[in-house]
Design an enzyme around this catalytic site. Structure first.
Site, PDB file in Angstrom:
ATOM      1  N   LYS A  68      32.615  29.413  23.147  1.00 31.95           N
ATOM      2  CA  LYS A  68      32.665  28.658  23.379  1.00 31.95           C
ATOM      3  C   LYS A  68      32.083  28.577  25.129  1.00 31.95           C
ATOM      4  O   LYS A  68      32.562  29.345  26.262  1.00 31.95           O
ATOM      5  CB  LYS A  68      34.305  28.299  24.364  1.00 31.95           C
ATOM      6  CG  LYS A  68      34.812  26.562  24.851  1.00 31.95           C
ATOM      7  CD  LYS A  68      35.594  26.779  25.416  1.00 31.95           C
ATOM      8  CE  LYS A  68      35.588  27.383  26.991  1.00 31.95           C
ATOM      9  NZ  LYS A  68      34.465  25.881  28.052  1.00 31.95           N
ATOM     10  N   GLY A  75      38.328  24.279  29.621  1.00 36.11           N
ATOM     11  CA  GLY A  75      38.806  24.708  29.117  1.00 36.11           C
ATOM     12  C   GLY A  75      40.433  24.363  28.540  1.00 36.11           C
ATOM     13  O   GLY A  75      41.164  24.959  27.378  1.00 36.11           O
ATOM     14  N   GLU A  79      37.568  39.227  32.447  1.00 36.64           N
ATOM     15  CA  GLU A  79      36.537  40.391  33.812  1.00 36.64           C
ATOM     16  C   GLU A  79      36.097  38.704  34.498  1.00 36.64           C
ATOM     17  O   GLU A  79      35.661  37.304  34.105  1.00 36.64           O
ATOM     18  CB  GLU A  79      35.290  39.661  33.732  1.00 36.64           C
ATOM     19  CG  GLU A  79      33.925  40.375  34.610  1.00 36.64           C
ATOM     20  CD  GLU A  79      34.095  40.090  35.251  1.00 36.64           C
ATOM     21  OE1 GLU A  79      33.781  39.680  36.405  1.00 36.64           O
ATOM     22  OE2 GLU A  79      32.304  39.391  34.791  1.00 36.64           O
ATOM     23  N   CYS A 109      30.236  37.323  40.707  1.00 36.15           N
ATOM     24  CA  CYS A 109      31.294  38.054  41.039  1.00 36.15           C
ATOM     25  C   CYS A 109      31.872  39.000  41.367  1.00 36.15           C
ATOM     26  O   CYS A 109      32.505  39.817  42.137  1.00 36.15           O
ATOM     27  CB  CYS A 109      32.435  38.433  39.778  1.00 36.15           C
ATOM     28  SG  CYS A 109      31.475  38.432  38.400  1.00 36.15           S
ATOM     29  N   GLU A 113      37.448  34.512  47.088  1.00 34.33           N
ATOM     30  CA  GLU A 113      35.851  34.108  46.943  1.00 34.33           C
ATOM     31  C   GLU A 113      35.435  32.777  47.417  1.00 34.33           C
ATOM     32  O   GLU A 113      36.047  32.378  46.615  1.00 34.33           O
ATOM     33  CB  GLU A 113      36.126  35.009  45.129  1.00 34.33           C
ATOM     34  CG  GLU A 113      34.847  35.058  44.786  1.00 34.33           C
ATOM     35  CD  GLU A 113      35.250  35.738  43.085  1.00 34.33           C
ATOM     36  OE1 GLU A 113      34.309  35.535  42.736  1.00 34.33           O
ATOM     37  OE2 GLU A 113      36.147  34.936  42.315  1.00 34.33           O
TER      38      GLU A 113
END
Length: 477
Positions: free
Chosen positions: A173, A206, A248, A282, A382
């Site tokens: 996906k 999602g 991750e 990231c 972040e």
């Protein structure tokens, strides 16, 4: 341009098929804020069909030889290279990445990971004798692969290639925000003659596709890249069937510039590293730690470096940086920049709003904050945009403590002229990767995080091992 005639279909069991439902999504070019293609959105019935195809294919693909899997991966690489320019143009449209970056970094990453997986598989043994026991490395089964929008080909290939190298079958996906390159990749897999059911792709969001894949009883493993928040949801969905989950996730990487570093070079490269890919990486070095007595000097270098960037039209050769991917991301970045101002950080350059002369598109001003303290929001959350926080430190011990004072642990950076000192510090940093003096990207090094940055490792043989089970046959002789 839609980039694919198959945008309203899914690739399941070796064929492009119509979705079970009728939901669609317009894909937005973030540089123009206008849709440039429409994709189909899947649901549970589509996932069930893809997983069933992967399960059937696994019964034979799991027992292919290493040489057969190598031949498949080499054909995939050949077809990927044929579509290389198409992939780059798709990434530029879906992400707003400058075409040069989409070509030299984004599309290149997919090629590099395929090459690394091939080399790792060539060198890999799947059996080992230990006394009278035989240790077998076997494919875990059907793998659900959920990939993000920020490095689409990097993440697709560094999941698909090792999974297939291990003997797994997969359901992919891609991100619905940046699906154009994923569609082309599925066409690459088809053109390479991938056996039916070995590779499947379903587009969707999602909740309707990703979560269904994660909780599916016939899926043996989920490999997910994305935010820590979404990763927690994936892990919870997978927990009921006790399947393996490799993740991750987010990061807030520190860049420790030691007093003996080539200061001007180290600060400038740190700024460029943070702002690469419009800050949407990231492992970006978003917290720059500098000696307190050189803080003002660092702010000056950072301001001058940021001033040399050209934010604008991705198709203009003069452009160095494009927009961020969506209005949602743009809004989040604006809020965090304002929070930095409100909490008392020094706004060195940039700030809220679009860069001058850009009235449309999700463009962000390259923003640098100085005088940042470890408790400020911009030092802890972040941001995922072109926002750099510069934090002064009084001692190297304090810098190490600040670097480790985060829920994340994906990457850290060290700049110094003393390699032995860098090696010693790297052992004390709690992260999956440490980069010394801005080295070239190494697709054979393990990639993954400590703490809330995830678990498991990707790239080359480390990635292949993530898709393998270990079987001990005792009494083999």
């Amino acid at each position: 341009m839609s980039f694919s005639a198959n945008a309203l279909k899914f690739y399941i069991d070796g064929a492009w098929v119509d979705p079970a439902g009728s939901a669609t999504l317009d894909v937005i070019n973030p540089a123009t804020e206008a849709p440039f293609m429409t994709i189909a959105l899947g649901g549970k019935e589509d996932v069930d069909r893809a997983v069933a195809a992967a399960r059937r294919a696994f019964e034979t693909y799991a027992f292919t030889t290493k040489e057969e899997r190598l031949a498949l991966l080499r054909r995939v690489l050949e077809e990927y290279n044929k579509r290389f320019d198409d992939i780059a143009r798709a990434v530029s449209a879906e992400m707003g990445a400058p075409l040069s970056f989409a070509t030299g970094a984004q599309a290149w990453a997919g090629r590099a990971h395929m090459e690394a997986a091939i080399k790792a598989l060539e060198d890999m043994d799947f059996e080992e004798q230990r006394g009278t026991s035989r240790v077998l490395l076997e494919p875990i089964g059907v793998a659900a692969l959920i990939t993000p929008w920020n490095w689409p080909l990097n993440q697709i290939v560094c999941k698909v290639a090792p999974a297939l190298a291990a003997g797994c079958t997969v359901v992919l996906k891609p991100s619905e925000i940046a699906p154009a390159s994923g569609l082309i990749f599925a066409e690459v897999m088809e053109a390479a003659g991938t056996p039916a059911g070995v590779f499947n792709m379903v587009n969707g969001n999602g909740p309707d596709v990703g979560q269904v894949m994660a909780e599916h009883p016939d899926v043996d493993m989920v490999s997910f890249t994305g935010s820590t928040r979404a990763g927690i949801l994936v892990a919870k969905a997978a927990a009921t069937t006790v399947k393996r989950v490799s993740q991750e996730l987010g990061g807030k990487s520190a860049n420790i510039i030691l007093p003996d570093a080539d200061f001007a070079d180290a600060v400038a490269k740190g700024v460029l590293g943070c702002f690469s890919n419009a800050g949407q990486s990231c492992d970006a070095p978003t917290r720059m730690l500098v000696p307190a007595d050189r803080h003002e000097e660092a702010l000056k270098i950072a301001r001058e470096t940021a001033a040399g960037l050209v934010v604008g039209d991705p198709l203009d050769p003069a452009t160095t940086h494009g927009p961020v991917v969506s209005d949602v991301q743009w809004g989040k970045i604006q809020r965090l920049i304002q929070t930095g101002i409100d909490e008392g950080a020094i706004l060195v350059t940039g700030g809220t709003g679009r860069p001058e002369g850009l009235d449309a598109g999700y463009f962000v001003k390259p923003t640098v904050f100085g005088g940042v303290t470890p408790d400020m929001t911009i030092a802890r959350e972040e941001i995922f945009g072109m926002v750099l926080s510069i934090l002064p430190y009084d001692s190297v011990e304090q810098a190490i403590a600040i670097a480790n004072d985060t829920v994340y642990g994906l990457a850290n950076y060290i700049a110094t002229t003393d390699i032995e000192k860098a090696r010693a510090i790297s052992r004390r940093l709690r992260s999956g990767t440490v980069q010394i003096n801005y080295p070239d990207w190494d697709t054979f090094a393990p990639f993954g995080g400590y703490k809330q940055s995830g678990n498991g490792r990707e790239y080359a043989d480390y990635g292949i091992h993530d898709f393998l089970e270990i079987k001990g046959v005792i009494g083999w002789g």
